[in-house]
Design an enzyme around this catalytic site. Structure first.
Site, PDB file in Angstrom:
ATOM      1  N   HIS A  19      16.068 -16.074 -34.637  1.00  0.00           N
ATOM      2  CA  HIS A  19      15.125 -15.874 -33.535  1.00  0.00           C
ATOM      3  C   HIS A  19      14.992 -17.168 -32.718  1.00  0.00           C
ATOM      4  CE1 HIS A  19      14.082 -12.203 -35.572  1.00  0.00           C
ATOM      5  NE2 HIS A  19      13.109 -11.923 -34.716  1.00  0.00           N
ATOM      6  N   HIS A  44     -17.531  30.153 -33.154  1.00  0.00           N
ATOM      7  CA  HIS A  44     -16.095  29.939 -33.005  1.00  0.00           C
ATOM      8  C   HIS A  44     -15.301  30.485 -34.182  1.00  0.00           C
ATOM      9  CE1 HIS A  44     -15.239  27.560 -29.409  1.00  0.00           C
ATOM     10  NE2 HIS A  44     -16.393  26.937 -29.590  1.00  0.00           N
ATOM     11  N   GLU A  60     -17.263  15.862 -33.924  1.00  0.00           N
ATOM     12  CA  GLU A  60     -16.532  16.213 -32.709  1.00  0.00           C
ATOM     13  C   GLU A  60     -17.496  16.243 -31.518  1.00  0.00           C
ATOM     14  OE1 GLU A  60     -13.768  19.951 -31.097  1.00  0.00           O
ATOM     15  OE2 GLU A  60     -15.203  20.245 -32.732  1.00  0.00           O
ATOM     16  N   HIS A  61     -18.586  16.991 -31.659  1.00  0.00           N
ATOM     17  CA  HIS A  61     -19.638  17.056 -30.645  1.00  0.00           C
ATOM     18  C   HIS A  61     -20.939  16.556 -31.271  1.00  0.00           C
ATOM     19  CE1 HIS A  61     -16.943  20.631 -30.020  1.00  0.00           C
ATOM     20  NE2 HIS A  61     -16.901  20.148 -28.797  1.00  0.00           N
ATOM     21  N   ASP A  82     -18.031  22.170 -23.026  1.00  0.00           N
ATOM     22  CA  ASP A  82     -16.921  23.080 -23.287  1.00  0.00           C
ATOM     23  C   ASP A  82     -16.295  23.595 -21.999  1.00  0.00           C
ATOM     24  OD1 ASP A  82     -17.028  22.917 -26.028  1.00  0.00           O
ATOM     25  OD2 ASP A  82     -18.308  24.672 -26.287  1.00  0.00           O
ATOM     26  N   GLN A 118     -21.694  26.839 -31.662  1.00  0.00           N
ATOM     27  CA  GLN A 118     -20.438  26.385 -32.275  1.00  0.00           C
ATOM     28  C   GLN A 118     -20.078  27.228 -33.486  1.00  0.00           C
ATOM     29  OE1 GLN A 118     -18.401  23.947 -30.718  1.00  0.00           O
ATOM     30  NE2 GLN A 118     -19.953  24.549 -29.222  1.00  0.00           N
TER      31      GLN A 118
END
Length: 440
Positions: free
Chosen positions: A425, A265, A332-333, A366, A262
């Protein structure tokens, strides 16, 4: 190469106090809003001409049109490496299996005799999907966005990806080939905030969309925030994150490799190991030195990502404390590399996706697990989900009551309306019964 945070020896704080102790990348979307606002409004007023100008300014390419010609999509597919094509086809096949099972069906509930509420699920009519094109090319993101939209039944799907100078102003050919494999023939050479604005406002070439999804840089995230309320969005995606909860049974070779996977990236990518084993921490640190040296994107991505404030090895007294830490972090992961990993994974509350045991690395998710890799970042997993078929569906309630069923509940409606000082109402019901409240 990577810092340590030692949380051993004291009781862990709760809630926000614990989150404040954990590493996180700085990603100031609010500050970026001021820069994307004029770009978005320029696209609003000048349409295609603005997109062409920004392609020259930001991407260094001269475009005559923004929409990618059909022959370019066909050519990209024909020229695609057969091995890459086979891998993409398998990724698509597995993603379809998982996402097809996410479809929801219409359901009718009889609340009382003569009174029903039906919930039907209707896809959005048109979506604009974004595939990044910065440091890397992401055909996998094309798959992860297009498949759930198609499985949801979205009628009109368009995709944007930044123009690439080395490919004559077209998006990367692998992006184009992935679109062709998926049957997406409406593709635009547009990136950044201007691509989101194109979908939000529409241009001479591109009809406006109801929703925009897909990961991107901070400018894409800021544009999504700018248009929230005008269009639907999936999430304001920030830098990618991996957290690993591991004990002494974990293989340090695997753990280090997954952290690096990761980190490659982006220099802002987060790599976090949470462990109750000081021995594992030391072994992983040694492995990082060895494996990073043998990697590709060392100086521009991996080293700054691992050394950044967003990455760390977090030491805890026990796996129970480790579970509290990863739930506070909301990765996230999240990988679970412990003894009885499935049991620990079942107790996790906050994560975009959970990867169980040594044979389910994030890299599998992924590309080819069948799961979706468009996931919440920045701790948003505590309240948000990853992209799915549900992302593209709207639940609509259909209320159907007979006269008798309405009469039976009118006195309750009138009572509640008057309690809220909204007598009209209640009057809307009284008018149906000669202005008298029926006796229940």
């Amino acid at each position: 190469m990577i810092s340590r945070i030692d949380l051993r020896g004291n009781a862990l704080p709760e809630g926000g106090a614990l989150r404040d102790l954990l590493p996180r990348a700085e990603f100031d979307v609010a500050a970026a809003l001021d820069k994307v606002r004029p770009i978005c409004e320029d696209v609003h007023h000048r349409g295609t001409a603005a997109l062409i100008e920004y392609a020259q300014k930001f991407d260094g390419v001269t475009l005559e049109q923004v929409r990618v010609p059909a022959e370019a999509l066909e050519k990209a597919l024909v020229e695609l490496d057969p091995a890459v094509r086979a891998a993409l086809e398998e990724s698509i096949r597995r993603a379809r299996i998982v996402h097809a099972n996410q479809r929801r069906s219409e359901h009718t509930t009889q609340v009382v005799p003569g009174g029903t509420v039906t919930e039907k699920w209707v896809p959005v009519e048109r979506v604009g999907l974004y595939a990044p094109g910065g440091r890397s090319v992401y055909p996998s993101s094309v798959v992860m966005n297009v498949v759930p939209a198609q499985e949801a039944g979205v009628e009109s799907v368009a995709l944007a990806s930044p123009p690439q100078k080395e490919f004559g102003g077209l998006p990367h050919p692998t992006i184009l080939a992935a679109c062709a494999l998926l049957g997406v023939d409406e593709v635009y050479a547009a990136g950044g905030a201007q691509a989101v604005a194109m979908f939000a406002y529409g241009t001479e070439e591109c009809a406006p969309a109801n929703m925009v999804t897909g990961p991107g840089n901070i400018w894409v995230a800021a544009a999504k925030r700018y248009f929230t309320g005008k269009i639907g969005i999936d999430t304001e995606a920030g830098p990618t994150e991996i957290a690993i909860l591991a004990d002494s049974t974990a293989d340090p070779v695997h753990v280090a490799a997954d952290l690096i996977s990761q980190a490659e990236h982006d220099p802002l990518a987060a790599a976090v190991l949470v462990t109750d084993s000081a021995e594992l921490a030391e072994a992983v640190e040694a492995e990082l030195v060895t494996q990073v040296a043998a990697s590709k994107h060392i100086e521009d991505r991996i080293k700054p990502a691992l050394a950044g404030k967003q990455s760390a090895i977090v030491l805890v007294d026990s796996l129970e404390d480790g579970l509290k830490v990863v739930d506070a972090y909301g990765a996230e992961h999240l990988e679970i590399q412990t003894a009885d990993a499935a049991a620990w994974a079942a107790r996790v509350r906050n994560a975009g996706a959970i990867f169980v045991g040594p044979w389910a690395p994030v890299s599998l998710g992924d590309y080819c697990a069948g799961s979706n890799h468009v996931l919440p970042t920045g701790g948003c997993a505590c309240h948000s989900s990853g992209l799915s078929v549900q992302s593209f569906l709207r639940g609509i309630h259909i209320v159907d009551y007979t006269r008798d069923a309405l009469a039976e509940v009118t006195h309750h409606v009138v009572t509640l309306a008057e309690a809220e000082d909204l007598p009209a109402h209640g009057a809307a019901l009284k008018a149906r019964f000669g202005w008298k409240v029926p006796q229940s």
